[in-house]
Design a protein around this motif. Structure first.
Motif, PDB file in Angstrom:
ATOM      1  N   GLN B 234       0.835  -1.207   0.000  1.00 15.97           N
ATOM      2  CA  GLN B 234       0.000   0.000   0.000  1.00 15.97           C
ATOM      3  C   GLN B 234       0.867   1.254   0.000  1.00 15.97           C
ATOM      4  O   GLN B 234       0.574   2.220  -0.701  1.00 15.97           O
ATOM      5  CB  GLN B 234      -0.903   0.019   1.236  1.00 15.97           C
ATOM      6  N   HIS B 236       3.866   1.509  -1.125  1.00 19.82           N
ATOM      7  CA  HIS B 236       4.526   1.597  -2.427  1.00 19.82           C
ATOM      8  C   HIS B 236       3.613   2.268  -3.457  1.00 19.82           C
ATOM      9  O   HIS B 236       4.021   3.210  -4.126  1.00 19.82           O
ATOM     10  CB  HIS B 236       4.909   0.199  -2.881  1.00 19.82           C
ATOM     11  N   THR B 237       2.374   1.797  -3.526  1.00 20.11           N
ATOM     12  CA  THR B 237       1.464   2.419  -4.501  1.00 20.11           C
ATOM     13  C   THR B 237       1.167   3.856  -4.120  1.00 20.11           C
ATOM     14  O   THR B 237       1.117   4.737  -4.971  1.00 20.11           O
ATOM     15  CB  THR B 237       0.125   1.650  -4.620  1.00 20.11           C
ATOM     16  N   ARG B 240       3.931   6.072  -5.031  1.00 18.47           N
ATOM     17  CA  ARG B 240       4.066   6.170  -6.471  1.00 18.47           C
ATOM     18  C   ARG B 240       3.028   7.115  -7.074  1.00 18.47           C
ATOM     19  O   ARG B 240       3.340   7.914  -7.950  1.00 18.47           O
ATOM     20  CB  ARG B 240       3.941   4.790  -7.097  1.00 18.47           C
ATOM     21  N   ASN B 241       1.780   7.042  -6.566  1.00 14.31           N
ATOM     22  CA  ASN B 241       0.794   7.945  -7.157  1.00 14.31           C
ATOM     23  C   ASN B 241       0.700   9.276  -6.419  1.00 14.31           C
ATOM     24  O   ASN B 241      -0.211  10.051  -6.624  1.00 14.31           O
ATOM     25  CB  ASN B 241      -0.585   7.266  -7.302  1.00 14.31           C
TER      26      ASN B 241
END
Lengths: 250, 985
Positions: B234, B236-237, B240-241
């Motif tokens: 979670q 990481h995403t 990233r966004n």
């Protein structure tokens, strides 16, 4: 210089070999009927096919008065690497490999026996997993023998690298792809083990003088080990071929 | 030899490539047990006893232990104790540990390497009988567990094949995974949880205390005080966004419920407040942060919150005070900071912490709170049965986990350092907190030393230039035992083209590299220590004492090996030529600065030593002038020296250091030698020379300093070091001689840190040394106490052909890694030294109270930073905000008619405040100018107490200010050490 750990604390390499061990070598002579000589060789996961045509008359422009012209072509199959290769032959790397092959094999062939002639050697790498050049030289030697071309000695090639164990330098024999990619030095030697002469020597990174000798002697030892394996394969092939021929003739 | 069975391991990564790897399985791997007679062991390969003694009451038969990965990761402190022996570490475990935590991996290797511990590492992954292939759909973890079980079963059967029935040792698998235990039991493997095993170990008191507390999975919500952290996927995403941000959490020193984290894209660090906002992050952790919308941004609170002394249990207390004060009053307030909360931990940076135990009030309780010495680390809950013993001790504690339902992180006791207040224990704390390696030298290191009665072999003398007939002498501080430099000078016949006299001058440096050969244990130890650390009453040597104080030390009247740098210099100190060679010298005299100074001044002395000293002194003055003309900065730092009681090693007096001409004489020649060597190395080794650079400070560093100088009516030009140096020289107030020194002390604070680097990593322009104003510089002159100099010696020896190079010496990457370590150790050594000065100042003021003159260095919101020139001490003088008005623009504090600003001279009273045992500090109180109701007055105990109370209330500013950087020197032997003197940060 001591890169990632190529040797575990128990002294084994990443794939489970000890530093002085070759990968598994399997080979077969006379795999094709069309060329004058052919061979297939596996060194670990590196797989190579070699075919030899000749000696035959050389084209005018190339022919030499005092010896045979050795023409080599090295190519890698598009499916030989993890990602599809777009240029199987003719790119810079293949050209360089072809030149190196010629250098090592010319040293082994009795070139003076065939003036104004040509020998064509085609090598195809089917699967590359490190040490493709070494496997190519070894396969080409077998193909030359299969073609019945007189050689001074077996031409064998082997690579060696450097690793550290407990602070002591320990050269690694027959470097695989993983070890090559780790970024250490790779010393490639093509030699005629029975005479002790070196046909080609190439090194990929800088290596301190202190360690050069140990790495070189390990690579030379590897060439000797490979010669034993190739010699056994040749003898088995000939013994097998002899009996087959008998059956056909009688 | 080797089996030619190939297994294919397939992995997928990134853009999905199939990777096929060979995997050789062998039949020549050993089991390492003395109870086995099938494996072809050599004697030294037998690690495990044939009849291991059982120490656990649960298993009263002889057995070996097999550990699973989590046991190693969590219980490494238990494994490091001598209790557990005859343990098998599987390769599967070793590799998983290496993958997850390199620090623990190193510690595990250490344990395996110690033969007395009888830990055997078994290569199960390459053994033909114990290799297991991953089944389709099987998770990597499950496969590894299966491999561990298979190896356990194999050991059991392997050992029973030969031994008589019931005689052979059994195998016990230790795992904390219940599922794994169940499966193992089904397969007939004896297994046990670590807790059960260790709790039943007899004869080892204290082993239980080291047990790490089990981690409760994040998902368990029962009694949870804190919100759950996001999973790595979670985070990481989210990162990233762009919804989440990554940063390093820095806890506030004043307020335990506040912290900050710097993230990319925001100029100010993100403010994190309250238990929930910080959500179990500990200082130094790498965290994922969610930033609130702008309406909810706050400003940092200016109150001090300390964690309550008593143990409130697992409750989060009211945070109302904090949150209400932090609410912005007006939206345009420029102190409003982006605010957010921690939503996940990316990586814990936990280490072991020193501190003291606060025993629980309940008799017989085993759960206690631990207060770390470091203020930004929260208290830790540990379990121990020895609280009565440990209560009076400094102890070391490791953090284990911080479950959602616990107010404090959980940890376990590692070891006791000694009684609180004990000199050795306090020193130990300083060394541990600054990560100074200070264990005794190992046997392997000591075995590299020459014998005690070593003398120079004849063949070595033949190889070297014999300078034993030269009149060479050394000049050092009194009491110095590691003499690493000596000098000589003489007139030589002939004149230069301009008709100037010529001199030969030599600098001779102890030849440490003759004894410290590359890649020996001694070399590695020295490289890891990097520098000798000087505490006030203790010296932690980089090389063993035999070398540092005897064989390498250039003592008077003894023949020693040296590395010489010899110049021909003309009368005007121009260098005509430079030679480097290894030599043998015999120092005529080891002098102190004072002795040398007296000798030079004594007109009646005309012997050779004195005449060479006079030549040196005259040349040094010219060299210094040239250097200053070039733009070298003369900075100052308050230097003090403790006079230590010879019996108790307690400081009895402190004094500012005296600087004499001879200090500067030695220093000039060391600088000259260093620069000469640096030029030579940079030319010879463009890729791998070890040099030292000092970057020019960014203009922003000077802002406050320039403002303060302007108030005194001086415009300083800081555009280049030359103009800066010139304008510093002009800034003199007649009648206030200390003012200029003060300016220079403050200028030191604006500087950057000088650092080692490898010539291959920087462009030539970046080699510049700002403080010394020389284009290239290195350290050559103190190989006994700095590892950088050892490397420089080796490089120089290789360049003049008297020693071979070795591989690492020429490798830019290796050199760079070395420099990182050198810089880190160097910095830590300085901090440790300063901490030691602070400790000794406290001891000094334990019994005394003094009234002294002081100068204001800077003005803060709630305090003045003052310097007491007599002692070179500096500290905060707290000002209550109800009496003083702070002017942010002008940096002044005003109370009625009294205005306090930078450079003001005050009179203060010094005493020691011991109310907080862990953080004792010097209390500075104002005496003059007199401010009724605030200033300290003789005989007014009432007021005294009151002020004290006030001082405690306000923010302690002592260590946090950027001033921490000043190089308060206290070394036994500092002054002439090259640029150390001036530009050090």
């Amino acid at each position: 210089m001591p890169g990632p750990d190529l040797l575990s604390s128990q002294g084994l390499r990443l794939d489970g070999r000890r530093p002085n061990e070759l990968r598994r070598i399997r080979c077969k002579l006379g795999v094709f009927a069309q060329p004058d000589g052919s061979a297939y060789l596996e060194q670990g996961n590196t797989k190579v096919l070699a075919a030899v045509y000749g000696p035959h008359q050389a084209s005018k422009s190339k022919s030499l008065q005092d010896g045979v012209v050795v023409n080599c072509q090295y190519s890698m199959a598009t499916f030989s690497t993890g990602e599809r290769k777009n240029h199987p032959r003719g790119d810079r790397k293949s050209q360089e490999m072809s030149m190196h092959l010629r250098q090592a094999l010319t040293a082994a062939i009795k070139t003076e026996l065939y003036p104004r002639s040509q020998i064509d050697i085609y090598v195809e790498v089917l699967q590359a997993d490190g040490g493709a050049y070494c496997a190519s030289v070894n396969a080409a030697t077998l193909a030359l023998i299969d073609a019945g071309i007189p050689l001074r000695a077996y031409a064998c090639a082997c690579s060696a690298s450097m690793a550290w164990r407990n602070g002591q330098p320990e050269p690694l024999l027959d470097v695989g792809h993983v070890e090559e990619a780790a970024g250490g030095v790779v010393l490639t030697v093509a030699s005629l083990p029975s005479t002790g002469s070196i046909g080609l020597i190439e090194m990929s990174h800088r290596l301190h003088m202190d360690y050069f000798d140990v790495v070189l002697s390990r690579a030379m030892q590897g060439c000797k080990d490979i010669e034993v394996i190739l010699d056994r394969a040749v003898r088995e092939h000939l013994a097998e071929g002899w009996t087959k021929q008998d059956v056909v003739v009688i | 030899m080797w089996t030619t069975k190939t297994f294919l391991t397939k992995t997928k990564r990134g853009n999905i490539i199939k990777i096929v790897r060979e995997h050789y399985l062998r039949d020549d791997l050993l089991c390492g047990s003395a109870a086995c007679n099938t494996c072809p062991h050599r004697d030294d390969e037998l690690v495990l006893d044939s009849k291991p003694e059982s120490i656990c009451a649960l298993f009263d038969y002889p057995h070996y232990l097999i550990l699973d990965t989590n046991v190693v990761l969590h219980q490494i402190d238990v494994l490091e104790e001598d209790a557990l022996q005859n343990v098998i570490i599987l390769q599967t475990v070793l590799e998983e540990v290496k993958h997850q935590n390199t620090a623990i991996f190193q510690r595990l290797l250490e344990v395996i390497g110690n033969r007395k511990r009888k830990f055997f590492s078994f290569v199960n992954e390459h053994h033909k009988d114990t290799y297991v292939e991953r089944n389709p759909g099987e998770k990597a973890n499950d496969r590894n567990d299966r491999a561990i079980r298979k190896a356990s079963a194999w050991y059991e059967s392997h050992l029973s094949i030969n031994g008589a029935v019931g005689q052979s040792p059994k195998v016990v698998l230790l795992t904390d995974d219940e599922n794994n235990r169940k499966l193992a039991q089904e397969e007939g493997i004896v297994c046990c949880s670590v807790k059960d095993y260790v709790e039943n170990v007899t004869n080892f008191v204290g082993l239980i205390d080291k047990l790490s507390k089990n981690v409760i999975p994040e998902s368990v919500a029962k009694d949870a005080l804190y919100p759950a952290h996001l999973t790595p996927a979670q985070i990481h995403t989210g990162v990233r966004n762009g919804k989440l941000h990554q940063g390093t959490f820095r806890a506030s020193r004043y307020n335990f419920l506040e912290g900050t984290a710097s993230v990319n894209g925001y100029e100010k660090p993100i403010l994190l407040q309250g238990h929930i906002g910080i959500n179990r992050a500990v200082d130094g952790d790498s965290v994922a942060i969610e930033i609130f919308p702008e309406e909810e941004w706050r400003r940092p609170s200016d109150i001090v919150l300390e964690d309550k002394a008593d143990d409130p249990g697992d409750l989060l207390e009211e945070e109302g005070v904090l949150l209400s004060t932090a609410k912005p009053v007006d939206k345009s307030d420029d102190e409003i900071t982006p605010t957010g909360k921690v939503v996940g931990i990316i990586r814990r940076k936990w280490r072991q912490y020193c501190g003291i135990l606060m025993p629980s009030q309940l008799p017989g309780a085993t759960r206690h709170l631990f207060t770390p010495a470091e203020k930004c680390i929260p208290r830790v809950r540990i379990e121990t049965r020895q609280s009565h013993v440990l209560a009076s001790q400094r102890i070391l504690v490791a953090l284990d986990s911080w479950p959602r339902n616990s107010r404090y992180p959980l940890g376990h006791f590692v070891r006791a350092l000694g009684p609180i207040g004990d000199k050795d224990a306090e020193n130990e704390v300083i060394l541990l907190e600054h990560d100074v390696p200070h264990a005794r030298f190992s046997e392997a290191v000591l075995s590299c030393l020459p014998p005690d009665d070593w003398t120079i072999p004849d063949e070595e003398i033949k190889k070297r230039v014999d300078l034993r007939s030269e009149i060479i002498c050394s000049v050092d501080p009194p009491g110095c035992t590691d003499i690493d430099d000596a000098l000589h000078a003489k007139t030589i016949p002939g004149q230069t083209a301009d008709g100037l006299d010529k001199y030969e001058v030599g600098v001779h440096i102890a030849d440490v590299t003759y004894f410290v050969r590359p890649n020996t244990a001694l070399d590695k130890e020295a490289a890891s220590r990097s520098t000798t650390v000087y505490l006030v009453d203790r010296r932690i040597d980089m090389v063993p004492e035999l070398l540092s104080s005897n064989l390498c030390s250039l003592r008077g009247g003894e023949e020693r090996l040296a590395f010489s740098c010899v110049w021909e210099i003309d009368e005007n100190a121009n260098i005509l030529n430079t030679k480097f060679h290894k030599s043998v010298i015999k120092s005529a005299s080891a002098m102190t600065y004072e002795e040398a100074q007296i000798a030079i001044d004594d007109k009646s002395r005309k012997d050779k030593i004195v005449s060479s000293l006079r030549i040196l002194n005259a040349l040094a003055k010219k060299l210094k002038k040239k250097r200053l003309d070039n733009g070298a900065l003369l900075l100052a730092s308050p230097e003090i020296r403790f006079q230590v009681d010879s019996e108790t090693h307690d400081p009895v007096e402190v004094e500012a250091k005296k600087i004499m001409d001879t200090n500067s004489m030695v220093e000039e020649f060391m600088l000259l030698a260093n620069t000469s060597v640096a030029q030579r190395l940079a030319a010879e080794f463009p890729q791998s020379a070890l040099l030292r650079r000092h970057p020019a400070p960014p203009p922003a560093n000077f802002a406050a300093f320039l403002k303060a100088a302007k108030q005194q009516g001086f415009e300083l030009d800081v555009s280049t070091n030359k103009s800066f140096s010139a304008s510093l020289d002009k800034a003199v107030i007649p009648g206030r001689p200390f003012f200029n020194t003060l300016l220079r002390i403050m200028a030191t604070r604006c500087m950057q840190q000088a650092q080692y680097f490898s010539s291959g990593t920087k462009a030539f322009e970046e080699y510049y040394h700002y403080g010394l104003a020389c284009p290239i510089y290195t350290h050559f002159t103190s190989p006994i106490r700095r590892y950088a100099d050892v490397i420089v010696h080796r490089l120089l020896a290789a360049s003049i052909g008297c020693d071979a190079t070795h591989a690492e010496l020429l490798d830019t990457r290796a050199a760079n890694a070395l420099c990182d370590n050198l810089n880190y150790r160097h910095r830590q050594a300085q901090y440790a030294g300063r901490a030691s000065v602070a400790l000794n100042t406290h001891i000094l003021f334990n019994q005394r109270v003094e009234i002294d003159a002081a100068v204001v260095l800077s003005v803060k919101r709630n305090a003045l930073q003052v310097l007491i020139p007599k002692y070179g001490l500096e500290g905060p003088l707290y000002l209550p905000s109800d009496k003083f008005i702070y002017n942010e623009e002008e940096h002044t504090q005003t109370c009625d008619a009294v205005v306090l600003k930078t450079f003001d001279e005050l009179t203060v009273r010094l005493s020691l405040d011991s109310t907080n045992l862990q953080h004792r500090k010097l209390l500075i109180q104002l005496v003059k100018p007199h401010i009724p109701g605030f200033s300290y007055e003789e005989g007014q105990e009432q007021t005294d107490k009151q002020t004290k109370a006030q001082a405690m209330e306000v923010i302690e500013i002592e260590d946090d200010t950027p001033e921490v950087k000043d190089p308060k020197k206290r070394k036994e032997k500092p002054v002439h050490k090259g640029n150390k003197k001036k530009s050090k940060k």
